[in-house]
Write a protein that holds these residues in place. Structure first.
Motif, PDB file in Angstrom:
ATOM      1  N   TYR B  66     -32.951 -77.956 -70.752  1.00  0.00           N
ATOM      2  CA  TYR B  66     -34.232 -77.390 -70.364  1.00  0.00           C
ATOM      3  C   TYR B  66     -34.157 -76.817 -68.968  1.00  0.00           C
ATOM      4  CZ  TYR B  66     -36.501 -79.965 -74.171  1.00  0.00           C
ATOM      5  OH  TYR B  66     -36.885 -80.445 -75.386  1.00  0.00           O
ATOM      6  N   GLN B  67     -35.011 -75.848 -68.695  1.00  0.00           N
ATOM      7  CA  GLN B  67     -35.246 -75.456 -67.318  1.00  0.00           C
ATOM      8  C   GLN B  67     -36.398 -76.316 -66.823  1.00  0.00           C
ATOM      9  OE1 GLN B  67     -35.314 -70.983 -66.778  1.00  0.00           O
ATOM     10  NE2 GLN B  67     -35.858 -71.179 -68.919  1.00  0.00           N
ATOM     11  N   LEU B  68     -36.291 -76.805 -65.608  1.00  0.00           N
ATOM     12  CA  LEU B  68     -37.362 -77.626 -65.060  1.00  0.00           C
ATOM     13  C   LEU B  68     -38.023 -76.873 -63.924  1.00  0.00           C
ATOM     14  CD1 LEU B  68     -35.476 -81.006 -64.950  1.00  0.00           C
ATOM     15  CD2 LEU B  68     -37.372 -80.433 -66.441  1.00  0.00           C
ATOM     16  N   LEU B  69     -39.333 -76.870 -63.902  1.00  0.00           N
ATOM     17  CA  LEU B  69     -40.061 -76.122 -62.886  1.00  0.00           C
ATOM     18  C   LEU B  69     -41.032 -77.044 -62.167  1.00  0.00           C
ATOM     19  CD1 LEU B  69     -40.677 -73.510 -61.547  1.00  0.00           C
ATOM     20  CD2 LEU B  69     -42.125 -72.857 -63.451  1.00  0.00           C
ATOM     21  N   ASP B  70     -40.908 -77.095 -60.869  1.00  0.00           N
ATOM     22  CA  ASP B  70     -41.790 -77.894 -60.016  1.00  0.00           C
ATOM     23  C   ASP B  70     -42.787 -76.935 -59.382  1.00  0.00           C
ATOM     24  OD1 ASP B  70     -42.948 -79.349 -57.875  1.00  0.00           O
ATOM     25  OD2 ASP B  70     -41.210 -80.657 -57.792  1.00  0.00           O
ATOM     26  N   LEU B  71     -44.079 -77.147 -59.636  1.00  0.00           N
ATOM     27  CA  LEU B  71     -45.083 -76.199 -59.178  1.00  0.00           C
ATOM     28  C   LEU B  71     -45.739 -76.601 -57.866  1.00  0.00           C
ATOM     29  CD1 LEU B  71     -46.687 -75.653 -62.663  1.00  0.00           C
ATOM     30  CD2 LEU B  71     -45.576 -73.878 -61.354  1.00  0.00           C
ATOM     31  N   ARG B  72     -45.212 -77.628 -57.219  1.00  0.00           N
ATOM     32  CA  ARG B  72     -45.886 -78.108 -56.004  1.00  0.00           C
ATOM     33  C   ARG B  72     -45.459 -77.281 -54.796  1.00  0.00           C
ATOM     34  NH1 ARG B  72     -44.010 -83.988 -55.703  1.00  0.00           N
ATOM     35  NH2 ARG B  72     -42.053 -82.979 -56.255  1.00  0.00           N
ATOM     36  N   GLU B  73     -46.057 -77.602 -53.651  1.00  0.00           N
ATOM     37  CA  GLU B  73     -45.679 -76.933 -52.419  1.00  0.00           C
ATOM     38  C   GLU B  73     -44.265 -77.338 -52.028  1.00  0.00           C
ATOM     39  OE1 GLU B  73     -47.561 -74.824 -50.819  1.00  0.00           O
ATOM     40  OE2 GLU B  73     -49.452 -75.086 -51.874  1.00  0.00           O
ATOM     41  N   GLU B  74     -43.695 -76.532 -51.100  1.00  0.00           N
ATOM     42  CA  GLU B  74     -42.287 -76.782 -50.760  1.00  0.00           C
ATOM     43  C   GLU B  74     -42.056 -78.143 -50.141  1.00  0.00           C
ATOM     44  OE1 GLU B  74     -41.888 -72.127 -50.609  1.00  0.00           O
ATOM     45  OE2 GLU B  74     -42.766 -73.317 -48.991  1.00  0.00           O
ATOM     46  N   ILE B  86     -36.371 -76.447 -60.336  1.00  0.00           N
ATOM     47  CA  ILE B  86     -36.506 -75.405 -59.333  1.00  0.00           C
ATOM     48  C   ILE B  86     -37.957 -75.390 -58.877  1.00  0.00           C
ATOM     49  CG2 ILE B  86     -34.685 -73.693 -59.663  1.00  0.00           C
ATOM     50  CD1 ILE B  86     -36.153 -72.583 -61.932  1.00  0.00           C
ATOM     51  N   ASN B  87     -38.158 -74.890 -57.663  1.00  0.00           N
ATOM     52  CA  ASN B  87     -39.487 -74.951 -57.078  1.00  0.00           C
ATOM     53  C   ASN B  87     -40.118 -73.574 -56.989  1.00  0.00           C
ATOM     54  OD1 ASN B  87     -40.906 -75.333 -53.854  1.00  0.00           O
ATOM     55  ND2 ASN B  87     -41.728 -76.153 -55.749  1.00  0.00           N
ATOM     56  N   ILE B  88     -41.218 -73.381 -57.690  1.00  0.00           N
ATOM     57  CA  ILE B  88     -42.053 -72.198 -57.487  1.00  0.00           C
ATOM     58  C   ILE B  88     -43.469 -72.722 -57.278  1.00  0.00           C
ATOM     59  CG2 ILE B  88     -42.900 -70.034 -58.432  1.00  0.00           C
ATOM     60  CD1 ILE B  88     -40.585 -69.897 -60.267  1.00  0.00           C
ATOM     61  N   PRO B  89     -43.984 -72.633 -56.056  1.00  0.00           N
ATOM     62  CA  PRO B  89     -45.351 -73.126 -55.838  1.00  0.00           C
ATOM     63  C   PRO B  89     -46.323 -72.423 -56.771  1.00  0.00           C
ATOM     64  CG  PRO B  89     -44.293 -72.638 -53.758  1.00  0.00           C
ATOM     65  CD  PRO B  89     -43.373 -72.144 -54.824  1.00  0.00           C
ATOM     66  N   ARG B  99     -40.516 -65.267 -60.496  1.00  0.00           N
ATOM     67  CA  ARG B  99     -40.244 -65.716 -61.853  1.00  0.00           C
ATOM     68  C   ARG B  99     -38.865 -65.293 -62.330  1.00  0.00           C
ATOM     69  NH1 ARG B  99     -45.464 -63.812 -63.433  1.00  0.00           N
ATOM     70  NH2 ARG B  99     -44.463 -62.175 -64.654  1.00  0.00           N
ATOM     71  N   ARG B 100     -38.192 -64.494 -61.527  1.00  0.00           N
ATOM     72  CA  ARG B 100     -36.927 -63.970 -62.031  1.00  0.00           C
ATOM     73  C   ARG B 100     -35.893 -65.039 -62.276  1.00  0.00           C
ATOM     74  NH1 ARG B 100     -35.322 -58.956 -58.644  1.00  0.00           N
ATOM     75  NH2 ARG B 100     -37.355 -58.094 -59.047  1.00  0.00           N
ATOM     76  N   ILE B 101     -35.998 -66.155 -61.562  1.00  0.00           N
ATOM     77  CA  ILE B 101     -34.992 -67.199 -61.791  1.00  0.00           C
ATOM     78  C   ILE B 101     -35.200 -67.889 -63.121  1.00  0.00           C
ATOM     79  CG2 ILE B 101     -33.851 -68.152 -59.774  1.00  0.00           C
ATOM     80  CD1 ILE B 101     -36.460 -69.403 -58.970  1.00  0.00           C
ATOM     81  N   LEU B 102     -36.364 -67.664 -63.743  1.00  0.00           N
ATOM     82  CA  LEU B 102     -36.607 -68.326 -65.014  1.00  0.00           C
ATOM     83  C   LEU B 102     -36.079 -67.481 -66.161  1.00  0.00           C
ATOM     84  CD1 LEU B 102     -40.278 -69.430 -64.383  1.00  0.00           C
ATOM     85  CD2 LEU B 102     -38.261 -70.857 -64.286  1.00  0.00           C
ATOM     86  N   ASP B 103     -35.591 -68.167 -67.164  1.00  0.00           N
ATOM     87  CA  ASP B 103     -35.062 -67.490 -68.344  1.00  0.00           C
ATOM     88  C   ASP B 103     -36.103 -67.594 -69.452  1.00  0.00           C
ATOM     89  OD1 ASP B 103     -33.705 -66.577 -70.531  1.00  0.00           O
ATOM     90  OD2 ASP B 103     -31.931 -67.815 -70.207  1.00  0.00           O
ATOM     91  N   GLN B 104     -36.507 -66.446 -69.989  1.00  0.00           N
ATOM     92  CA  GLN B 104     -37.569 -66.488 -71.002  1.00  0.00           C
ATOM     93  C   GLN B 104     -37.126 -67.106 -72.314  1.00  0.00           C
ATOM     94  OE1 GLN B 104     -39.958 -63.222 -72.040  1.00  0.00           O
ATOM     95  NE2 GLN B 104     -40.997 -63.129 -70.079  1.00  0.00           N
TER      96      GLN B 104
END
Lengths: 408, 201
Positions: B66-74, B86-89, B99-104
């Motif tokens: 899986y890709q894991l995405l953390d939506l919190r602040e840095e 990976i962190n994308i606030p 969003r480019r680092i994410l794979d659809q």
């Protein structure tokens, strides 16, 4: 004119006007195709004139292609279009009777009227016979009833039975139509003994046939999911509204509404049926989150201009409902902060601050208000939706369009 | 019909529809998945992954698929996050570059500091074309507490959106019997408890 033109845009009385226009157009087309002549009509059974087959099959293919395109573009919702339900044996028997009448009389119901209005006596006799048949059917209805209402198969679709998509079946039907036109043309030429030289001079239909098949094939292979609509709210706005908390409505706002029993906002419970029945806020409407896009609720959302506040136990279901509602274009929707859990925490668990610790006017107002809300709920007003006599349940006034399919 | 007149007519309509389809694609905006399909998906329960499943993945190390995405602040991310996330606030989620680092095509799991933000991000990303996105219930704190540190089966289906109180029962119990002041002659009868099983003879 629904569902092509969305409901409500055109007053229903105007439908009669459209019906008149469409009826005149239909009669005009029949007359111009020569269908007021019984000789032309009966030709399909004797093989010397297949105009009936060509005209009606072409009309069917044109309408089908148009509907498939419009369904793809999203201009029409095929699930809202009325389809005649299937009664198997009554269709078969009725078809046989009509076929015999067609051959003998040289007319079918619609074309008999076109013939009668231009003065054909045999068409008028045909109409009289038509009404005689209706009278006999009505008078002896109890005899015919089991056949008439029996073998009900519901709204079956041919493509469902065969397990292919609607567009796939459309393509197949168009191919069948073109084959049928070619074959019947050959039969017609043989029966009428048309010389080969004359046949060669006819315009070729290869180009329009190719266009038809190509466009249907395109529809068949294109993915049927239509993406977002024009002017849909952008993801940037959605994210920002959520992040800056503009999407939330405070608990105080909800409490004020409940206490004052005002009508200026609508509370919407987004949880499931069991939870709603067990407990809900007074005067809350129940729309489960998964049903928010249901047509009956959509007409309610469109017509009502009050602010709508979604709530659930926490904020998750309310947020999901909010996103779907906003993508659908409704801007006056909000999420109740904290949900019912936080509301109960505020009303029952939390300690009220000491009164001598309150300094500003605002703090004092807040204190009084919270205390008032607590009393309201503790005295049982917030317990049972029935006890607190909410407004009558909102009946979504959505009526499905009933397009009566006419015979020909 | 005259030669080619029918052809011209059919061509006109086909071009009309083709133009309509083309315009539709252009003005349809960034969403790849319609609102209707989102609604259909919410009817099923695939929107989130349970703590049970998450724990199973952690145990057999299959979380890497899986890709894991953390939506919190840095800062929150820096002080602790799921391994491999990976962190994308949240506020940068709509930014295409971020969003480019994410794979659809790869499955995606996300979490935030509050469950409803993760749920919101899940719906938005799904609409943008991420077919296999799910959110993890609860906040990061809940995940750390209930899954990472000490997983118990009791937390298998933890969700933020469950009722914390038995609402009607709580109110009745809480308000309970009305206090009767001293000197009041009115005695509220006690709720009759089920009679203790009268024994034998």
């Amino acid at each position: 004119m629904a569902p092509f033109i969305p409901q409500g845009l055109i007053p229903p009385e105007l439908n009669f006007f459209f019906a008149l226009v469409l009826g005149i157009a239909f009669g005009y087309v029949l007359e111009q195709a020569g269908f007021s002549s019984s000789r032309k009509l009966a030709g399909v059974f004797y093989g010397y004139d297949f105009v009936v087959l060509k005209v009606f099959f072409t009309a069917a293919i044109t309408a089908m292609t148009g509907l498939l395109f419009m369904n793809y573009l999203g201009w029409i919702d095929m699930s809202l279009v009325y389809i005649n339900p299937t009664f198997l044996w009554s269709s078969i028997v009725g078809g046989i009777i009509m076929g015999f009448g067609f051959i003998m009389g040289g007319f079918c119901p619609g074309t008999s009227i076109t013939g009668a209005v231009i003065g054909k006596i045999d068409a008028m006799v045909f109409i009289a016979g038509l009404f005689l048949g209706v009278f006999i059917f009505g008078h002896f209805y109890h005899v015919f009833e089991p056949l008439y209402t029996g073998s009900f198969l519901g709204n079956m679709f041919v493509y469902d039975v065969f397990g292919i998509s609607a567009t796939g079946f459309g393509l197949l039907l168009a191919i069948m139509a073109l084959i049928a036109f070619t074959l019947t043309q050959m039969i017609e030429d043989k029966v009428n003994r048309i010389p080969a030289t004359e046949i060669k001079q006819r315009p070729s239909f290869r180009f329009p046939a190719f266009l038809l098949l190509a466009s249907l094939f395109l529809l068949f292979v294109l993915p049927s999911q239509k993406p977002g609509r024009a002017g849909e709210i952008s993801p940037e706005t959605l994210v920002e509204t959520l992040h800056t908390k503009q999407s939330y409505a405070s608990m105080e706002k909800v409490l004020y509404h409940v206490l004052s029993q005002s009508e200026d906002i609508i509370l919407i419970d987004t949880r499931d049926q069991t939870q709603y029945e067990r407990f809900s806020l007074p005067m809350a409407v129940h729309i489960p989150m998964a049903e928010i896009l249901d047509p009956r609720w959509q007409s309610f959302f469109r017509k009502d201009s009050r602010d709508k506040i979604f709530f659930s136990n926490g904020t998750t279901a309310a947020t999901q409902a909010w996103i779907m509602a906003r993508r659908e274009g409704h801007d006056d929707v909000y999420i109740m902060e904290g949900g019912l859990n936080a509301l109960f925490d505020l009303l029952f668990i939390q300690e009220l601050p000491e009164t001598n610790g309150l300094h500003t006017m605002e703090e004092r107002f807040h204190y009084r208000f919270t205390e008032q809300a607590r009393t309201f709920f503790r005295e049982g007003m917030g317990v049972n939706p029935e006890e607190s006599a909410p407004a009558a349940p909102l009946m979504p006034d959505y009526d499905r369009p009933t397009v009566v399919a006419g015979g020909c | 019909m005259e030669k080619n007149q029918l052809g011209a007519l059919v061509l006109f309509f086909v071009l009309l529809f083709a133009a309509a389809i083309g315009i539709n694609k252009i003005i349809s905006g960034p969403y790849k998945i319609s609102n209707t399909r989102i609604s259909e998906k919410t009817a099923s329960q695939e929107l989130f992954i349970s703590y049970e499943a998450l724990h199973a993945h952690l145990s057999d190390n299959s979380l890497t698929s899986y890709q894991l995405l953390d939506l919190r602040e840095e800062e929150a991310y820096a002080s602790g996050h799921l391994e491999g996330a990976i962190n994308i606030p949240f506020q940068d989620l709509s930014d295409k570059k971020a969003r480019r680092i994410l794979d659809q095509q790869k499955p995606l799991l996300l979490y935030a500091e509050a469950e409803n933000k993760a749920a919101a991000a899940q719906l938005i990303l799904f609409g943008l074309g991420y077919e296999q996105v799910q959110y993890i219930p609860g906040s990061y704190g809940d995940i750390a507490l209930f899954v990472l540190n000490n997983y118990k089966p009791a937390h298998a289906f933890y969700r933020d959106d469950k009722a914390r109180f038995d609402f009607p029962g709580f109110i009745r119990e809480y308000t309970g019997q009305k206090e009767t002041g001293p000197g009041s002659s009115f005695q509220i009868p006690e709720a009759s408890s089920p009679a203790a099983a009268a024994g034998g003879c």
